[in-house]
Design a protein around this motif. Structure first.
Motif, PDB file in Angstrom:
ATOM      1  N   SER A  60      -7.859   5.405  -9.235  1.00 30.98           N
ATOM      2  CA  SER A  60      -8.773   4.492  -8.548  1.00 30.98           C
ATOM      3  C   SER A  60      -9.257   3.371  -9.461  1.00 30.98           C
ATOM      4  O   SER A  60      -9.815   2.386  -8.983  1.00 30.98           O
ATOM      5  CB  SER A  60      -9.981   5.267  -8.019  1.00 30.98           C
ATOM      6  N   SER A  61      -9.039   3.490 -10.770  1.00 35.34           N
ATOM      7  CA  SER A  61      -9.444   2.430 -11.696  1.00 35.34           C
ATOM      8  C   SER A  61      -8.562   1.192 -11.561  1.00 35.34           C
ATOM      9  O   SER A  61      -8.927   0.120 -12.044  1.00 35.34           O
ATOM     10  CB  SER A  61      -9.395   2.938 -13.138  1.00 35.34           C
ATOM     11  N   TYR A  62      -7.414   1.327 -10.881  1.00 36.47           N
ATOM     12  CA  TYR A  62      -6.527   0.187 -10.670  1.00 36.47           C
ATOM     13  C   TYR A  62      -6.946  -0.536  -9.403  1.00 36.47           C
ATOM     14  O   TYR A  62      -6.860   0.007  -8.299  1.00 36.47           O
ATOM     15  CB  TYR A  62      -5.071   0.637 -10.577  1.00 36.47           C
ATOM     16  N   THR A  63      -7.421  -1.772  -9.535  1.00 39.33           N
ATOM     17  CA  THR A  63      -7.936  -2.540  -8.405  1.00 39.33           C
ATOM     18  C   THR A  63      -6.868  -2.744  -7.339  1.00 39.33           C
ATOM     19  O   THR A  63      -5.764  -3.203  -7.636  1.00 39.33           O
ATOM     20  CB  THR A  63      -8.441  -3.918  -8.876  1.00 39.33           C
ATOM     21  N   SER A  65      -5.522  -0.292  -5.502  1.00 42.86           N
ATOM     22  CA  SER A  65      -4.757   0.916  -5.213  1.00 42.86           C
ATOM     23  C   SER A  65      -5.394   1.669  -4.043  1.00 42.86           C
ATOM     24  O   SER A  65      -6.574   1.489  -3.748  1.00 42.86           O
ATOM     25  CB  SER A  65      -4.717   1.819  -6.447  1.00 42.86           C
ATOM     26  N   HIS A  67      -6.383   4.738  -3.824  1.00 38.41           N
ATOM     27  CA  HIS A  67      -7.548   5.510  -4.281  1.00 38.41           C
ATOM     28  C   HIS A  67      -8.752   4.597  -4.520  1.00 38.41           C
ATOM     29  O   HIS A  67      -9.891   4.969  -4.256  1.00 38.41           O
ATOM     30  CB  HIS A  67      -7.198   6.266  -5.568  1.00 38.41           C
ATOM     31  N   HIS A  68      -8.486   3.402  -5.030  1.00 45.69           N
ATOM     32  CA  HIS A  68      -9.554   2.422  -5.273  1.00 45.69           C
ATOM     33  C   HIS A  68     -10.201   2.011  -3.944  1.00 45.69           C
ATOM     34  O   HIS A  68     -11.438   1.974  -3.829  1.00 45.69           O
ATOM     35  CB  HIS A  68      -8.950   1.204  -5.982  1.00 45.69           C
ATOM     36  N   GLU A  71     -12.327   4.830  -2.515  1.00 40.70           N
ATOM     37  CA  GLU A  71     -13.639   4.965  -3.144  1.00 40.70           C
ATOM     38  C   GLU A  71     -14.629   3.956  -2.578  1.00 40.70           C
ATOM     39  O   GLU A  71     -15.795   4.274  -2.357  1.00 40.70           O
ATOM     40  CB  GLU A  71     -13.511   4.800  -4.663  1.00 40.70           C
ATOM     41  N   TYR A  72     -14.170   2.719  -2.351  1.00 44.44           N
ATOM     42  CA  TYR A  72     -15.067   1.720  -1.778  1.00 44.44           C
ATOM     43  C   TYR A  72     -15.470   2.085  -0.356  1.00 44.44           C
ATOM     44  O   TYR A  72     -16.600   1.834   0.071  1.00 44.44           O
ATOM     45  CB  TYR A  72     -14.410   0.338  -1.816  1.00 44.44           C
TER      46      TYR A  72
END
Length: 380
Positions: A60-63, A65, A67-68, A71-72
Motif C-alpha cells: 500500500s506504500s506504492y501510490t 496500487s 492496496h493503497h 486503505e484510502y
C-alpha cells in the motif's frame, strides 16, 4: 512549439516508476505475508501449502496500487463511522479555457500542447477551492474532507471531493446551496453563460444517440432528469433537485450542437453551486448526500484507482500439483492507462490524494487475523 510531454518525459516517468517496482519485486521477503486464518484454512481444506507465500505483493506504500486505494477507502469509511455521512460530494474539472491557462500559451499553442501549464494551473485552482471551502467556510465549518485526482481519457484532470460539515445541511436548505436550473440571463448574463458552457449535460438521448454517455440506447447519467417544482429527498439516493418547467417559471436556453440550434430546459442541467461556479468558471458538480446507502459507493468511487483492462487464466483447483504464482506488480502494470497530463502531475510530485484530519492505522486484528510473514528461510 512542441508539447512539454515528449517521449523523453514519458520515459522518465516510466523509468522511475519501474525502478520503484523493481525494488519492490526484489525485496519481496519484506512484504510477502498472509493472514494466519487464511494459512490455516489452506492447510485444513486443501492439505497443500505449496502456494502459500507464493505471492508477489505490491504494498500500500506504492501510490495508486490496489492496496493503497483500499486503505484510502477504509479511511473514508472511518470518517463515516466517526462523523456520519458527508454532506457534499463535489467533482471539480479542469477548464482549458481559463484565462490563467490561455495567457501563458505562446502564439499558435493550444492547452493540449502545454500539459505543464494545465497541470500547474489546475493544482493551484484545486488548492484555492479547498481553502475557499475549508478556511473561508462558504458552506459552514468543515469537520473533515478528502479528495482524489483523476484524469479523463482526453487528459484533463478532475478531482472528486467529500466534505463533512459540523452543521448538517437540512432538506429545506438544499436549494440555498445547490441549484439545478438555468439562471436568468436578464439578471446575470455572465453567470448564465458560465452555466450554459459548463453545466449542461449533452444533450444526448434522441437528440444525440451517439453521445459517449449513451449505453444500450439510454443515458448512463440518467439524463434528461424529471421536472419537479420543489426539491425532494428521502429516495435513498441523490435528491430530486428543483427543476421547474417553463410553465412553472423555469428558463429555456438555446445551445449549438453540430451547427444546429437546440433548445434545452432544466432537465439537462448538472447540479451545481452558484457560488463555486461563478467563482471558478468551471464544471463543478455538487451533490447532496442524504443516504447512508450511498456512502460505500461514493467512498469507493472517490478512490477507485486508474482505468485498466486485464484478464488471466489459471488451472482448476483440483490440480494440486500446479503452483500458482500471483504477481500483483504484473497485474498492476498490465493494461494500465496513463495520460500525458498524469505523467506531468507525477513528475512535479503533486499529491493524488489528500485528506484531513489524518487517519492513524492501528495494528489491531480480529481473532486469527494476525499476519504471518514469509522469509527466505521459511518460504520454501
Amino acid at each position: 512549439m512542441p508539447s512539454i510531454v515528449s517521449p523523453i518525459h514519458r520515459r522518465y516517468v516510466c523509468k522511475n516508476r519501474n525502478r520503484t517496482l523493481i525494488f519492490i519485486h526484489l525485496n519481496q521477503t519484506k512484504f510477502c505475508s498472509v493472514e494466519y486464518i487464511h494459512l490455516r484454512d489452506t492447510v485444513v481444506n486443501e492439505g497443500n501449502t505449496t502456494n502459500v507465500g507464493r505471492l508477489t505483493i505490491l504494498p500500500s506504500s506504492y501510490t495508486g496500487s490496489p492496496h493503497h486505494m483500499h486503505e484510502y477507502t477504509q479511511d473514508a469509511i472511518a470518517y463515516v463511522r466517526h462523523y456520519g455521512h458527508p454532506e457534499l460530494f463535489i467533482t471539480f474539472t479542469c477548464n482549458p479555457a481559463w484565462d490563467d491557462i490561455q495567457q501563458l500559451l505562446l502564439p499558435g499553442q493550444l492547452p493540449v500542447d502545454r500539459h505543464d501549464i494545465t497541470v500547474c494551473v489546475f493544482r493551484q485552482k484545486l488548492k484555492s477551492l479547498m481553502d475557499f471551502m475549508v478556511k473561508h467556510e462558504v458552506f459552514g465549518s468543515v469537520r473533515c474532507w478528502m479528495y482524489s485526482v483523476e484524469w479523463q481519457k482526453r487528459g484533463l484532470p478532475h478531482a472528486h471531493m467529500l466534505i463533512w460539515l459540523y452543521n448538517k445541511i437540512t432538506s429545506n436548505e438544499i436549494d440555498n446551496v445547490i441549484c439545478a436550473e438555468i439562471p436568468d440571463a436578464n439578471v446575470d448574463k455572465d453567470f448564465h453563460e458560465i452555466v450554459m458552457k459548463n453545466m449542461i449535460h449533452g444533450p444526448c438521448s434522441t437528440m444525440n444517440p451517439n453521445s459517449p454517455c449513451m449505453i444500450d440506447g439510454k443515458c448512463s447519467k440518467q439524463y434528461p432528469r424529471a421536472l419537479v417544482s420543489n426539491t425532494v429527498t428521502g429516495n435513498d439516493g441523490y435528491p430530486l433537485y428543483r427543476r421547474r418547467s417553463a410553465e412553472d417559471g423555469g428558463k429555456l436556453a438555446t445551445i449549438q450542437m453540430r451547427n444546429d440550434d437546440i433548445e434545452v430546459d432544466n432537465r439537462w442541467v448538472v447540479p451545481y453551486s452558484p457560488l463555486l461556479s461563478k467563482t471558478y468558471e468551471a464544471h463543478i458538480n455538487v451533490e447532496y448526500c442524504n443516504s447512508v446507502k450511498l456512502i460505500k459507493y461514493i467512498c469507493k468511487y472517490v478512490n477507485k484507482g486508474s482505468d485498466m483492462a486485464v484478464f488471466g487464466m489459471q488451472p482448476e483447483r483440483s490440480d494440486r500439483n500446479v503452483v500458482i504464482h500471483i504477481d500483483e506488480i504484473a497485474q498492476y502494470q498490465a493494461g494500465r492507462y496513463i495520460s500525458s497530463n498524469e505523467a506531468v502531475w507525477r513528475i512535479l510530485s503533486f499529491p493524488i490524494h489528500e485528506q484531513s484530519p489524518a487517519v492513524v492505522h492501528l495494528a489491531v486484528h480480529l481473532e486469527n487475523g494476525q499476519r504471518v510473514y514469509f522469509t527466505v528461510a521459511n518460504v520454501q
